[in-house]
Each structure stands twice: as C-alpha cells, then as structure tokens.
Design a protein around this motif. Structure first.
Motif, PDB file in Angstrom:
ATOM      1  N   UNK A  14       6.146   4.052   7.455  1.00 17.91           N
ATOM      2  CA  UNK A  14       7.398   4.446   6.799  1.00 17.91           C
ATOM      3  C   UNK A  14       7.802   3.386   5.775  1.00 17.91           C
ATOM      4  N   UNK A  15       7.955   3.838   4.529  1.00 16.42           N
ATOM      5  CA  UNK A  15       8.296   2.943   3.427  1.00 16.42           C
ATOM      6  C   UNK A  15       9.680   3.273   2.882  1.00 16.42           C
ATOM      7  N   UNK A  20       7.785   1.906  -3.016  1.00 12.61           N
ATOM      8  CA  UNK A  20       6.756   2.867  -3.408  1.00 12.61           C
ATOM      9  C   UNK A  20       5.924   2.416  -4.617  1.00 12.61           C
ATOM     10  N   UNK A  21       6.374   1.384  -5.311  1.00 16.18           N
ATOM     11  CA  UNK A  21       5.585   0.884  -6.428  1.00 16.18           C
ATOM     12  C   UNK A  21       4.389   0.047  -5.962  1.00 16.18           C
ATOM     13  N   UNK A  24       0.163   0.258  -1.297  1.00 19.53           N
ATOM     14  CA  UNK A  24      -0.985  -0.349  -0.611  1.00 19.53           C
ATOM     15  C   UNK A  24      -0.619  -1.693   0.002  1.00 19.53           C
ATOM     16  N   UNK A  25       0.085  -2.512  -0.741  1.00 22.57           N
ATOM     17  CA  UNK A  25       0.491  -3.826  -0.240  1.00 22.57           C
ATOM     18  C   UNK A  25       1.394  -3.697   0.971  1.00 22.57           C
ATOM     19  N   UNK A  26       2.329  -2.749   0.921  1.00 22.47           N
ATOM     20  CA  UNK A  26       3.266  -2.576   2.021  1.00 22.47           C
ATOM     21  C   UNK A  26       2.555  -2.040   3.260  1.00 22.47           C
ATOM     22  N   UNK A  27       1.593  -1.131   3.077  1.00 23.19           N
ATOM     23  CA  UNK A  27       0.841  -0.593   4.221  1.00 23.19           C
ATOM     24  C   UNK A  27       0.078  -1.713   4.923  1.00 23.19           C
ATOM     25  N   UNK A  69      10.026   7.076   3.118  1.00 21.83           N
ATOM     26  CA  UNK A  69       8.832   7.827   2.761  1.00 21.83           C
ATOM     27  C   UNK A  69       7.799   7.644   3.870  1.00 21.83           C
ATOM     28  N   UNK A  70       7.332   8.767   4.444  1.00 19.29           N
ATOM     29  CA  UNK A  70       6.334   8.698   5.493  1.00 19.29           C
ATOM     30  C   UNK A  70       4.930   8.902   4.939  1.00 19.29           C
TER      31      UNK A  70
END
Length: 235
Positions: A14-15, A20-21, A24-27, A69-70
């Motif tokens: 979940x972001x 969202x920019x 990949x880094x956040x995941x 965002x899922x």
C-alpha cells in the motif's frame, strides 16, 4: 540443512499517492522491512526476496480519509522456519562446561545447555582451550569455531532464539559426522538426496548470510532462480 524453504508469495503493498512517482523504490523499502523478522503469514523468518512480477499495471486507489494505492505483486521468498525435532547447523561462538552457544545463518542464536549434551561428549581443557571431546572417538572434538549439527527443541519467534540438543547420536561436529557416520544415523538423508536440487539452491543463498554474518540491503541477498525453478516452484 532443514528449516530453510522457498515460497512464492502473493503480496499487496500500500502506497500513499505521494509515493507513486517512485513506486519501485517504495516497494523495495516495504519488502526490506520484512527481512530478519518472523512473519506469521509466511510461518518463518524472511531471509531474502526477489520480486517475480508486479500484477497491477494500473494500481487501484482505495477509498478512505487518506486514500492509498494498492499494488499487487508476486515475490519469491527465502524463509527460515525451524521446528522442534529438525536438525540445524551452526557455528560455535562460545563454549563452557555448562553450555554451548551457537550462531545459525549469522543472525539466530542458539543455546545448548549441559543437560542437553549427551554423556559421550566430555568437557575438558587442552592447551588452554575449552572443548567437548567424545569419550569413544578422540577425533570428534567440538571447540569455538566448529560447525555443529544439533536438534531443535524449541524456537522463540519473538527474539529468534533457538534451544538445541546434542543428545541424538547423529549430532555433533559436522566435519566428523560427514566422515564417520553411516546413513542409518541420518533418517532424512534419503529424502534429502531426492530434494538435492532444491536444497542446494536454498543453502547456497543462505551461505551468503552464514559466511558474512552481515546484514546489508536487499540487493546483497537477491535470489537468483532459473525459469525452470520458477515453474517448479509455482507448480
């Protein structure tokens, strides 16, 4: 070694819309937070991961006071899940008459107390070095730095602490056991041979942790799998 397993997991990350920019880094940041912690959903400690597939090309925004965002994805996980009566291997880091202290895979501590060391293994001091030596096999010696095979009695999931035993005859110095013990002392040896490919894969990954004893970023521990292995894993 028992206690290691590979798993293909379906995950949802979940972001916040502001992230969202750099999805990949956040995941990766979220998956890194799972490392070296026991996870009840996976029934094990997550040692490493590799993102297999991001399912959503367009993620769904969830409603709420703070909409998130899922993002659905599949990830290959390497898990450490020791259970009672499994056999594990670890390196002796401290030895005394009353106990043995072992490190497993470079992060999980194990203690074997005096009552769980069979009578065959006698404590003594030779050349100012504390050792456990077999009464019947003089070359079977356990000292600081030895890699030993032991039986799991219990595993504390909160602190990742193992209670072990050297009571079974098929436990002790891995080097000595490999050269001297017969197959009948290893009830799981035949089954292990049948699963040689899977075991070789998981132990090669785990070896990085064991040899280095250092926890670094996820990129140091990414699992490399062939297409054939991935197909076998899914099936």
């Amino acid at each position: 070694m028992e206690g290691l397993k590979a798993s293909l997991a379906d995950l949802v990350v979940y972001l916040h819309p502001s992230k969202t920019k750099s999805v990949s880094e956040f995941i990766h940041r979220e998956l890194n937070s799972l490392l070296f912690k026991f996870n009840e959903n996976f029934d094990g400690v997550v040692l490493a991961y590799e993102i297999d597939e991001v399912m959503d090309k367009r993620a769904k925004i969830l409603s709420g006071l703070e909409p998130y965002v899922g993002v659905r994805l599949k990830a290959n996980l390497l898990l450490f899940s020791p259970k009672p009566d499994m056999f594990l291997e670890g390196k002796v880091v401290k030895l005394a008459r009353e106990s043995l202290h072992i490190i497993v895979l470079g992060f999980s501590a194990c203690v074997i107390t005096e009552e769980d060391i069979r009578e065959e293994l006698k404590y003594n001091i030779k050349h100012d070095q504390e050792v456990f030596r077999s009464r019947y096999h003089k070359k079977h010696v356990i000292r600081v730095g030895s890699v030993i095979r032991f039986l799991v009695k219990s595993f504390d999931e909160d602190v990742l602490h193992i209670s072990g035993s050297l009571v079974p005859a098929c436990t002790g110095s891995v080097l000595w056991l490999a050269n001297n013990m017969k197959d009948e002392y290893f009830p799981n040896r035949t089954a292990e041979k049948q699963k040689e490919k899977e075991r070789t894969y998981t132990e090669s990954i785990a070896g990085e942790f064991y040899d280095e004893n250092v926890v670094s970023s996820h990129s140091d521990y990414k699992m490399k799998k062939s297409k054939r292995q991935k197909v076998e894993e899914v099936s």
